[in-house]
Design a protein around this motif. Structure first.
Motif, PDB file in Angstrom:
ATOM      1  N   GLU A 211     -12.169   4.463  -6.704  1.00  0.00           N
ATOM      2  CA  GLU A 211     -10.310   3.411  -6.241  1.00  0.00           C
ATOM      3  C   GLU A 211      -9.486   3.778  -4.898  1.00  0.00           C
ATOM      4  O   GLU A 211      -9.860   4.795  -4.583  1.00  0.00           O
ATOM      5  CB  GLU A 211      -9.976   3.321  -7.314  1.00  0.00           C
ATOM      6  N   ASN A 212      -9.118   3.472  -4.819  1.00  0.00           N
ATOM      7  CA  ASN A 212      -7.804   3.536  -3.807  1.00  0.00           C
ATOM      8  C   ASN A 212      -7.033   4.387  -4.672  1.00  0.00           C
ATOM      9  O   ASN A 212      -6.193   2.978  -5.372  1.00  0.00           O
ATOM     10  CB  ASN A 212      -7.424   2.126  -3.293  1.00  0.00           C
ATOM     11  N   ASN A 213      -6.367   5.504  -4.274  1.00  0.00           N
ATOM     12  CA  ASN A 213      -5.207   5.682  -4.977  1.00  0.00           C
ATOM     13  C   ASN A 213      -3.587   5.559  -4.091  1.00  0.00           C
ATOM     14  O   ASN A 213      -3.273   5.723  -4.919  1.00  0.00           O
ATOM     15  CB  ASN A 213      -5.650   7.331  -5.255  1.00  0.00           C
ATOM     16  N   LEU A 214      -4.164   5.063  -3.947  1.00  0.00           N
ATOM     17  CA  LEU A 214      -2.626   4.210  -2.420  1.00  0.00           C
ATOM     18  C   LEU A 214      -2.719   2.930  -3.674  1.00  0.00           C
ATOM     19  O   LEU A 214      -1.259   2.418  -2.862  1.00  0.00           O
ATOM     20  CB  LEU A 214      -2.390   4.274  -1.767  1.00  0.00           C
ATOM     21  N   PHE A 215      -3.415   2.375  -4.518  1.00  0.00           N
ATOM     22  CA  PHE A 215      -3.141   0.807  -4.474  1.00  0.00           C
ATOM     23  C   PHE A 215      -1.725   0.751  -5.903  1.00  0.00           C
ATOM     24  O   PHE A 215      -1.898   1.878  -6.994  1.00  0.00           O
ATOM     25  CB  PHE A 215      -4.424   0.459  -5.518  1.00  0.00           C
ATOM     26  N   ASN A 216      -0.426   0.176  -5.675  1.00  0.00           N
ATOM     27  CA  ASN A 216      -0.089   0.291  -6.445  1.00  0.00           C
ATOM     28  C   ASN A 216       1.303   1.668  -6.532  1.00  0.00           C
ATOM     29  O   ASN A 216       1.939   1.547  -7.505  1.00  0.00           O
ATOM     30  CB  ASN A 216      -0.167  -0.524  -8.076  1.00  0.00           C
ATOM     31  N   TYR A 217       1.063   1.640  -5.003  1.00  0.00           N
ATOM     32  CA  TYR A 217       1.635   3.086  -5.354  1.00  0.00           C
ATOM     33  C   TYR A 217       2.916   3.081  -5.327  1.00  0.00           C
ATOM     34  O   TYR A 217       3.821   2.223  -5.040  1.00  0.00           O
ATOM     35  CB  TYR A 217       2.093   3.859  -3.365  1.00  0.00           C
ATOM     36  N   GLN A 218       3.628   4.739  -6.231  1.00  0.00           N
ATOM     37  CA  GLN A 218       4.704   4.306  -6.150  1.00  0.00           C
ATOM     38  C   GLN A 218       5.526   5.673  -6.057  1.00  0.00           C
ATOM     39  O   GLN A 218       4.335   6.854  -6.451  1.00  0.00           O
ATOM     40  CB  GLN A 218       5.205   4.422  -7.968  1.00  0.00           C
ATOM     41  N   SER A 219       6.470   5.786  -4.917  1.00  0.00           N
ATOM     42  CA  SER A 219       6.981   7.292  -4.748  1.00  0.00           C
ATOM     43  C   SER A 219       7.218   7.861  -5.404  1.00  0.00           C
ATOM     44  O   SER A 219       7.334   9.287  -5.884  1.00  0.00           O
ATOM     45  CB  SER A 219       7.797   6.968  -3.852  1.00  0.00           C
ATOM     46  N   ALA A 220       8.156   7.574  -6.602  1.00  0.00           N
ATOM     47  CA  ALA A 220       9.006   7.955  -7.645  1.00  0.00           C
ATOM     48  C   ALA A 220       7.084   9.154  -8.438  1.00  0.00           C
ATOM     49  O   ALA A 220       7.786  10.041  -8.711  1.00  0.00           O
ATOM     50  CB  ALA A 220       9.578   7.170  -8.790  1.00  0.00           C
ATOM     51  N   VAL A 221       6.043   8.538  -8.194  1.00  0.00           N
ATOM     52  CA  VAL A 221       4.893   9.399  -8.889  1.00  0.00           C
ATOM     53  C   VAL A 221       4.787   9.853  -7.864  1.00  0.00           C
ATOM     54  O   VAL A 221       4.222  11.519  -8.789  1.00  0.00           O
ATOM     55  CB  VAL A 221       3.334   8.179  -9.663  1.00  0.00           C
ATOM     56  N   PHE A 222       4.835  10.793  -7.087  1.00  0.00           N
ATOM     57  CA  PHE A 222       4.724  11.809  -5.910  1.00  0.00           C
ATOM     58  C   PHE A 222       5.881  12.471  -5.400  1.00  0.00           C
ATOM     59  O   PHE A 222       5.821  13.747  -5.637  1.00  0.00           O
ATOM     60  CB  PHE A 222       4.314  11.595  -4.849  1.00  0.00           C
ATOM     61  N   GLU A 223       7.072  11.914  -5.974  1.00  0.00           N
ATOM     62  CA  GLU A 223       8.115  13.162  -6.115  1.00  0.00           C
ATOM     63  C   GLU A 223       8.559  13.971  -7.790  1.00  0.00           C
ATOM     64  O   GLU A 223       8.973  15.125  -7.218  1.00  0.00           O
ATOM     65  CB  GLU A 223       9.534  12.174  -6.172  1.00  0.00           C
ATOM     66  N   ARG A 224       7.569  13.315  -8.536  1.00  0.00           N
ATOM     67  CA  ARG A 224       7.685  14.264  -9.739  1.00  0.00           C
ATOM     68  C   ARG A 224       6.085  14.864  -9.690  1.00  0.00           C
ATOM     69  O   ARG A 224       6.082  15.438 -10.758  1.00  0.00           O
ATOM     70  CB  ARG A 224       7.986  12.969 -10.846  1.00  0.00           C
ATOM     71  N   ALA A 225       5.370  14.886  -9.030  1.00  0.00           N
ATOM     72  CA  ALA A 225       3.910  15.301  -8.908  1.00  0.00           C
ATOM     73  C   ALA A 225       3.945  16.389  -9.663  1.00  0.00           C
ATOM     74  O   ALA A 225       4.091  17.016  -8.309  1.00  0.00           O
ATOM     75  CB  ALA A 225       3.205  14.417  -8.285  1.00  0.00           C
TER      76      ALA A 225
END
Length: 252
Positions: A211-225
């Motif tokens: 799967e494409n892990n940028l599908f429905n990308y949400q920047s907030a997820v990576f800010e807290r990842a």
């Protein structure tokens, strides 16, 4: 206390799968289930389409509970013991079986189903995780597994599968961890309510993601990842000055 060595050996040289209960609480399982069903309802309203099965992709961006599940420490300790430290999350989706849903069909997991049989026995190319976000029973579509078929490294034989496959049931919060070559299928949902599972695909980093892990990308997820989640999603990008991306290997 779980014995990681015994569990990994069961997946590689034993039945080909293990079921570990209580990796999350019933409350966490219910939260994940409700989020999936809300998303499915939204998808069906926007498309006007409804069948007896549904899939939801891009779960990482659908709620913090999903971020926690894919990096569960117990889960990753088993997967990394089999695949090595440089694993990626090849995909994370939800599968909904509505009442009356038929079987999916006997299969092996990606990347094996994209390859020609017979498959390479080593190195192992994929480990799958099925999260039970509700009780899986004899009549609501619990998965069927054919024990030890990962050792055959071949395309499933339907007749052989039907003669040896067994349902794997369990309580909400359980995770089934399986070798990508172990033959399996869903069973029919003859209950009166939808049955929801979450499917995690983990591979070595040299396998193209399912799967494409940028599908429905949400920047907030990576800010807290966490660093672990960034690594699983390959968002721990290195300097543009690096000519090659290093890989870590375990030499036992």
């Amino acid at each position: 206390m779980l014995d990681i060595k015994d569990l990994t050996q069961e997946i590689i040289n034993g039945k080909g799968y293990v079921a570990i209960p209580n990796l999350i609480t019933p409350q966490e399982a219910e939260t994940a289930r409700n989020l999936v069903l809300e998303r499915v309802k939204s998808q069906e309203q926007s498309s006007g389409d409804r069948s007896n099965k549904a899939r939801v992709y891009g779960l990482i961006y659908q709620g913090e509970i999903f971020e926690r599940l894919v990096q569960n420490p117990t889960l990753l300790s088993i997967i990394e013991a089999i695949l090595g430290e440089d694993i990626i999350l090849g995909g994370f989706s939800a599968h909904v079986l509505y009442p009356g849903a038929s079987r999916m069909g006997v299969h092996v997991d990606y990347p094996y189903w994209a390859m020609s049989s017979p498959f390479p026995a080593y190195p192992i190319l994929e480990i799958q995780v099925i999260w039970l976000v509700e009780d899986f029973t004899e009549n609501n579509g619990a998965p069927l597994f054919a024990a030890e078929t990962q050792k055959l490294a071949t395309k499933p034989d339907v007749k052989q599968f039907e003669s040896i496959a067994q349902k794997v049931t369990g309580t909400a919060g359980t995770a089934i961890i399986s070798h990508g070559l172990c033959w399996h299928d869903t069973s029919e949902n003859t209950s009166d309510r939808p049955r929801v599972s979450l499917l995690g695909n983990y591979t070595p980093q040299y396998i193209h993601p399912l799967e494409n892990n940028l599908f429905n990308y949400q920047s907030a997820v990576f800010e807290r990842a966490t660093p672990k989640l960034k690594h699983l999603l390959r968002h721990d990008w290195r300097s543009q000055q690096e000519q090659m991306l290093a890989m870590k290997f375990k030499m036992d």
